[in-house]
Write an enzyme that holds these catalytic residues in place. Structure first.
Site, PDB file in Angstrom:
ATOM      1  N   HIS A  10     103.866  40.795 -28.187  1.00  0.00           N
ATOM      2  CA  HIS A  10     103.362  40.572 -29.547  1.00  0.00           C
ATOM      3  C   HIS A  10     104.258  41.282 -30.571  1.00  0.00           C
ATOM      4  CE1 HIS A  10      99.945  38.754 -27.550  1.00  0.00           C
ATOM      5  NE2 HIS A  10      99.819  39.856 -26.817  1.00  0.00           N
ATOM      6  N   GLU A  24      96.901  45.857 -30.081  1.00  0.00           N
ATOM      7  CA  GLU A  24      97.645  45.887 -28.818  1.00  0.00           C
ATOM      8  C   GLU A  24      99.144  46.063 -29.031  1.00  0.00           C
ATOM      9  OE1 GLU A  24      99.086  42.897 -25.259  1.00  0.00           O
ATOM     10  OE2 GLU A  24      97.550  42.215 -26.669  1.00  0.00           O
ATOM     11  N   HIS A  78     102.212  44.514 -21.805  1.00  0.00           N
ATOM     12  CA  HIS A  78     101.044  44.056 -22.562  1.00  0.00           C
ATOM     13  C   HIS A  78      99.855  44.966 -22.274  1.00  0.00           C
ATOM     14  CE1 HIS A  78     102.212  39.985 -24.123  1.00  0.00           C
ATOM     15  NE2 HIS A  78     103.199  40.188 -23.257  1.00  0.00           N
ATOM     16  N   GLU A 145      99.948  44.253 -17.463  1.00  0.00           N
ATOM     17  CA  GLU A 145      98.814  44.488 -18.360  1.00  0.00           C
ATOM     18  C   GLU A 145      98.320  45.900 -18.038  1.00  0.00           C
ATOM     19  OE1 GLU A 145      97.616  42.611 -20.710  1.00  0.00           O
ATOM     20  OE2 GLU A 145      98.045  40.507 -20.269  1.00  0.00           O
TER      21      GLU A 145
END
Length: 461
Positions: A10, A24, A78, A145
């Site tokens: 992102h 995040e 992430h 993640e």
């Protein structure tokens, strides 16, 4: 040399998962920076990030970037959301080489052993998915993640600097282990090239030039030598095992108006280092500070008027660890060029001690705020000066604490060749700067004393 591309997920207008006031994208960038910093400071590897800042990037831009560089490994960082908890890793769910599966297994399992058990984190397993960054990259690729931003337990860890450093360090070590990346080799010490920025028969002239050098941002100290029974005061501005680095410093000094030259000592570097390390003599790292915060902040503002006020943080953190906080502050001035950050480390990293900045463009560690950065500095000194554990009420925030041989340098001079390599005069530079701080404070104290004395003399009762 192995090339790794790390992709902080992102960024920019794409915040990723959000919860309360956290995004995040910020966790992804912080963890990616720390993984990169640990890799380049510890291993023989090149690492680049798809984004260094809060920047918007399309998925295709990320994979095109890695493919154009012909990277050996792609890592996407992430954090999760939507009501779960725990850690998981992904590789592409289509056809992948066996090596990709093996890399995922090796990296995932090390994180599980060293992090998930330690912090009681749920292991959600090794998974596969049709993610763009896994499908379109032309090299082994893994997506991690780390945790869930919308889970209170996970979020408490993500906002804990100690955890962020721990997980970043372990991920970096896991990657290096899986890819069989060698550790950085220690430089071989031999001929030493000393940069001399002036040699004087009068110490006062040497002191004047030294002050001018410090004002210009050069670290230096005065050393004495005897030639034909006559004492000379040399101003040493650096010492290098690489002649090119010495020549570069001489060029900078000459450009600033300081006549300089290189003094070559053949085969002396290892001798100087070994004597320093064995002797371990000099002013001890542990002990009480002499200067107060007002005096410390006042001194740095004579060089850099815009310097941040960090003295109180240095004194408060150092008191807990029995570290001389005023000298640690002098070390920070040396490392950051009086908080002007003219080297590889940048102001936003809150890294005041050059932790992990090993040269060659390595930025070193990044800390979430000034207080954590100062604490990491104090803990790193504590690692060298003491064999005692970190106090139970404090968290370990120094990412390189466990890499130090505990108690291996109890004095400032004993840091030579350890904190800075070759660094044969590193401790002397710090103490010389500290002496300037003391002298500056003494001048102000004398002014106050004279004012009080005059007031008493003129007082009419």
């Amino acid at each position: 040399m192995t090339l790794i591309v790390i992709d902080p997920g992102h960024g920019g207008s794409d915040s990723g998962a959000t919860y309360k006031n956290v995004q995040e994208k910020n966790f992804n960038l912080e963890i990616s920076h720390m993984i990169r910093d640990h890799l380049v400071s510890t291993y023989e590897v090149n690492v680049v990030l798809t984004r260094e800042t809060d920047k918007t990037l399309e998925l295709k831009q990320r994979t095109d970037f890695a493919n154009a560089l012909k990277a050996d490994f792609f890592l996407s960082i992430h954090n999760n959301a939507s009501g779960g908890s725990g850690f998981e890793t992904f590789i592409f769910n289509g056809t992948v080489p066996n090596e990709t599966v093996q890399l995922q297994t090796s990296i995932h399992n090390k994180v599980a052993r060293d992090i998930l058990k330690k912090y009681n984190i749920l292991d959600r397993g090794k998974k596969r998915a049709n993610f763009h960054v896994l499908r379109e990259t032309k090299m082994n690729a893994l997506l991690i993640e780390v945790l869930f931003v919308d889970n209170e337990k996970d979020l408490n860890l993500l906002t804990n600097p100690s955890f962020i450093m721990d997980v970043s360090t372990v991920i970096a070590d896991a990657i290096a282990e899986a890819l069989k990346i060698p550790f950085k080799s220690k430089p071989i010490e031999g001929t030493l090239y000393k940069v001399i920025a002036g040699s004087f028969s009068d110490r006062e002239n040497a002191e004047t030039t030294l002050n001018k050098l410090i004002q210009k941002g050069f670290g230096a100290f005065i050393s004495t030598t005897v030639i034909d029974k006559k004492t000379f005061y040399r101003i040493q501005a650096g010492a290098f095992t690489d002649k090119a680095n010495a020549e570069a410093l001489v060029a900078k000094l000459i450009k600033e108006g300081f006549e300089s030259f290189i003094l070559t000592e053949y085969g002396m570097a290892s001798l100087i280092s070994s004597v320093t390390l064995k002797a371990d003599k000099g002013y001890e790292i542990q002990g009480d500070a002499v200067l107060n915060a007002k005096q410390m902040d006042a001194y740095v503002r004579t060089i850099n008027p815009g310097a941040p006020e960090l003295a109180e943080l240095y004194l408060s953190h150092s008191k807990i660890y029995n570290i001389r906080g005023d000298i640690a502050y002098a070390q920070a001035l040396h490392e950051t060029n009086f908080f002007r950050f003219t080297g590889d480390v940048k102001p936003e990293q809150n890294n005041f001690a050059g932790i992990g900045a090993t040269g060659g463009g390595a930025n070193g560690a990044t800390f979430p705020n000034a207080s954590t950065g100062v604490l990491a500095h104090i803990q790193h000194l504590y690692a060298y000066a003491s064999k005692s554990p970190i106090p139970a009420f404090d968290q370990k925030v120094d990412p390189r604490f466990d890499l130090v041989t505990r108690g291996s340098a109890t004095t400032w001079k004993a840091l030579n060749g350890k904190w800075a390599v070759p660094g044969t005069t590193y401790g002397q530079l710090i103490l010389a700067l500290y002496k300037k701080m003391l002298e500056s404070a003494l001048i102000e104290v004398e002014k106050e004393r004279n004012t009080l004395k005059t007031t008493i003399e003129n007082l009419e009762i």
